[in-house]
Design a protein around this motif. Structure first.
Motif, short mmCIF file in Angstrom:
data_model
loop_
_atom_site.label_atom_id
_atom_site.label_comp_id
_atom_site.label_asym_id
_atom_site.label_seq_id
_atom_site.Cartn_x
_atom_site.Cartn_y
_atom_site.Cartn_z
N ASN A 1 6.29 10.25 -2.08
CA ASN A 1 6.76 10.15 -0.70
C ASN A 1 8.28 10.00 -0.74
OD1 ASN A 1 7.44 9.20 1.94
ND2 ASN A 1 5.29 8.56 2.22
N TRP A 2 8.99 11.12 -0.53
CA TRP A 2 10.44 11.10 -0.70
C TRP A 2 11.14 10.29 0.39
CZ3 TRP A 2 11.83 12.40 -5.32
CH2 TRP A 2 11.07 13.33 -6.03
N ARG A 3 10.61 10.29 1.57
CA ARG A 3 11.24 9.53 2.65
C ARG A 3 11.22 8.03 2.35
NH1 ARG A 3 9.66 10.92 8.73
NH2 ARG A 3 10.74 12.81 8.03
N GLN A 4 10.03 7.50 1.97
CA GLN A 4 9.94 6.08 1.63
C GLN A 4 10.73 5.75 0.37
OE1 GLN A 4 8.53 3.54 3.33
NE2 GLN A 4 8.11 4.99 5.00
N SER A 5 10.77 6.70 -0.57
CA SER A 5 11.54 6.48 -1.79
C SER A 5 13.03 6.32 -1.47
CB SER A 5 11.33 7.64 -2.77
OG SER A 5 9.97 7.76 -3.13
N ALA A 6 13.53 7.13 -0.52
CA ALA A 6 14.94 7.04 -0.13
C ALA A 6 15.23 5.72 0.58
CB ALA A 6 15.30 8.22 0.76
N LYS A 7 14.30 5.26 1.41
CA LYS A 7 14.53 4.02 2.14
C LYS A 7 14.54 2.81 1.21
CE LYS A 7 12.57 5.33 6.63
NZ LYS A 7 11.48 5.06 7.62
N LEU A 8 13.60 2.78 0.28
CA LEU A 8 13.44 1.60 -0.57
C LEU A 8 14.20 1.69 -1.89
CD1 LEU A 8 9.58 1.11 -0.06
CD2 LEU A 8 11.45 -0.09 1.11
N GLN A 9 14.83 2.85 -2.14
CA GLN A 9 15.59 3.06 -3.36
C GLN A 9 14.74 2.92 -4.62
OE1 GLN A 9 18.91 4.06 -3.40
NE2 GLN A 9 18.48 4.31 -1.20
#
Length: 451
Positions: free
Chosen positions: A225-233
């Motif tokens: 999940n790239w979106r959640q990965s970007a948010k949570l680093q």
């Protein structure tokens, strides 16, 4: 005269009210009787002997004043409303002593004869509330009523016993044993460990979305999940699981052959325990579960619903079902279900395979049902038949018995294979593995995406 005798005899056997002498008083009377007999032989007067008897009786009666009156005792029974079959249960009897005297009591509770326990229960009570526990072991399912508690308590010096009967009405339900269902709910994978079966997802990224979790080595990179990965680093991945909301219909045969006795209970008892375990597994998975108990006609029907709360509804509907003396009508119950269950469902029947394979009309009818629904039948292995096959043929009679047993097993295998090729699955399992076999094959149908 006979009615009066029965009344007093009933009181002596822990019924109603009364006062009875103890063995201590009888022993004292025996010794005093021997002494009085000796005095009479030595020439003692009848007046002296009568006076001595009166003194002994008066002293024993005085002992009654040093014990609680009947209206100074009260009793209450504390017990669960539901008990599991073949599971030790604790019943507490609370006796409230309003008097200033302590006393030794023993009581017999009016529990059904199908409950194993040890009576009478002995206990020394003091002033105030006294809680007394005793164990029961229910053997037969059903609904039972408890009415009376029979109590005897001794006087201070133990010369007399007073009887009192408390009317305490209670109702208890003895439900099937839930040990295996609890084991599955506690850890489903550990429960299926010996079957070598894992609860797997169907296909990568297919099914219902479950949650987002941290990416671990071995996960499919396509599910990141790239979106959640970007948010949570940090790298996160989507987790999927098989779709929920499937329909599972459990059929419990209550016909004559289900009354065959096993090592622990009969076939129906084991089938009910396995059915409840299977229902717990399906409800935990989010599926809709319905249950039908039948023999010649429909004995109980539980409409489909989901959620573990539905398990309690199932228990309340089928806990009292018993074996009928008639043969089961399989076609009738399947036709009945077809009118109620329009959606594709897994029909899982607990019955006797030997009886089922001789029902040609039933099998042909189920073959048509198989076009829309999955059908599976599970029975219990015949241990006697297995023993006859293993035995060494020392005599002609034993050899003949072994031959007939082998012939029966071979015929059963041929019939099971024949109908298995047409999509009707028939299985047999040992009585202690019936539940885990049913659950594992249900999980297998989910893993293969057949339901």
């Amino acid at each position: 005269m006979m009615k009066l005798f029965k009344n007093w005899w009933g009181r002596f056997l822990f019924q109603d009210r009364g006062i009875v002498p103890t063995f201590k008083l009888l022993f004292i009377l025996l010794i005093s009787g021997l002494l009085i007999t000796g005095l009479s032989l030595l020439g003692a007067s009848w007046i002296f002997i009568g006076f001595l008897n009166a003194v002994i009786l008066l002293i024993s009666l005085v002992d009654l004043f040093f014990s609680p009156n009947r209206n100074q005792l009260d009793a209450k029974r504390v017990m669960p409303k539901e008990m599991e079959r073949y599971a030790n249960q604790t019943i507490t009897v609370e006796i409230n002593n309003y008097s200033k005297f302590s006393c030794e009591i023993r009581f017999v509770d009016g529990i059904p004869t199908s409950f194993q326990t040890i009576f009478p229960v002995n206990y020394k009570i003091t002033t105030g509330i006294n809680g007394i526990n005793y164990q029961v072991f229910p053997l037969v399912r059903g609904k039972y009523g408890l009415e009376k508690l029979y109590v005897r308590y001794k006087s201070l010096y133990g010369l007399w016993e007073k009887q009192i009967t408390f009317k305490i009405e209670e109702t208890v339900k003895v439900i099937p044993n839930l040990t295996e269902a609890k084991q599955y709910l506690a850890s489903s994978q550990r429960y299926l460990l010996h079957e070598g079966l894992k609860i797997r997802k169907q296909k990568s990224g297919v099914g219902e979305f479950a949650k987002v979790r941290n990416y671990v080595v071995g996960d499919d990179p396509r599910k990141i999940n790239w979106r959640q990965s970007a948010k949570l680093q940090e790298v996160m991945t989507n987790d999927y699981e098989p779709e929920h909301g499937k329909y599972v219909t459990i059929l419990i045969d209550c016909g004559r052959m289900m009354g065959v006795e096993l090592q622990h209970g009969n076939r129906l008892e084991k089938a009910m325990e396995a059915a409840i375990t299977l229902a717990a597994a399906a409800l935990k998975n989010g599926d809709y579960v319905s249950v039908v108990a039948f023999s010649k006609g429909i004995k109980a029907y539980v409409p489909p619903a989901k959620g573990l709360d539905h398990l309690d509804v199932i228990l309340k509907s089928i806990y009292h079902i018993q074996v009928d003396a008639s043969e089961s009508d399989y076609v009738n119950v399947v036709q009945y279900l077809q009118t109620l269950q329009k959606k594709r469902s897994l029909f899982l029947l607990f019955s006797d395979v030997h009886t089922f394979i001789h029902e040609d009309r039933t099998l042909l009818f189920i073959k048509r049902v198989r076009k829309k629904h999955l059908f599976m039948m599970i029975g219990i292995e015949d241990e006697l038949l297995k023993e006859r096959i293993k035995i060494y043929p020392e005599t002609q009679v034993i050899a003949m018995e072994k031959t007939m047993a082998q012939k029966e097993v071979q015929f059963k295998k041929q019939q099971v294979l024949k109908w298995d090729n047409q999509g009707i699955i028939m299985l047999e399992a040992p009585e202690d593995k019936l539940a885990v076999t049913a659950v594992s094959h249900y999980i297998n149908q989910l893993n293969r995406g057949l339901l």
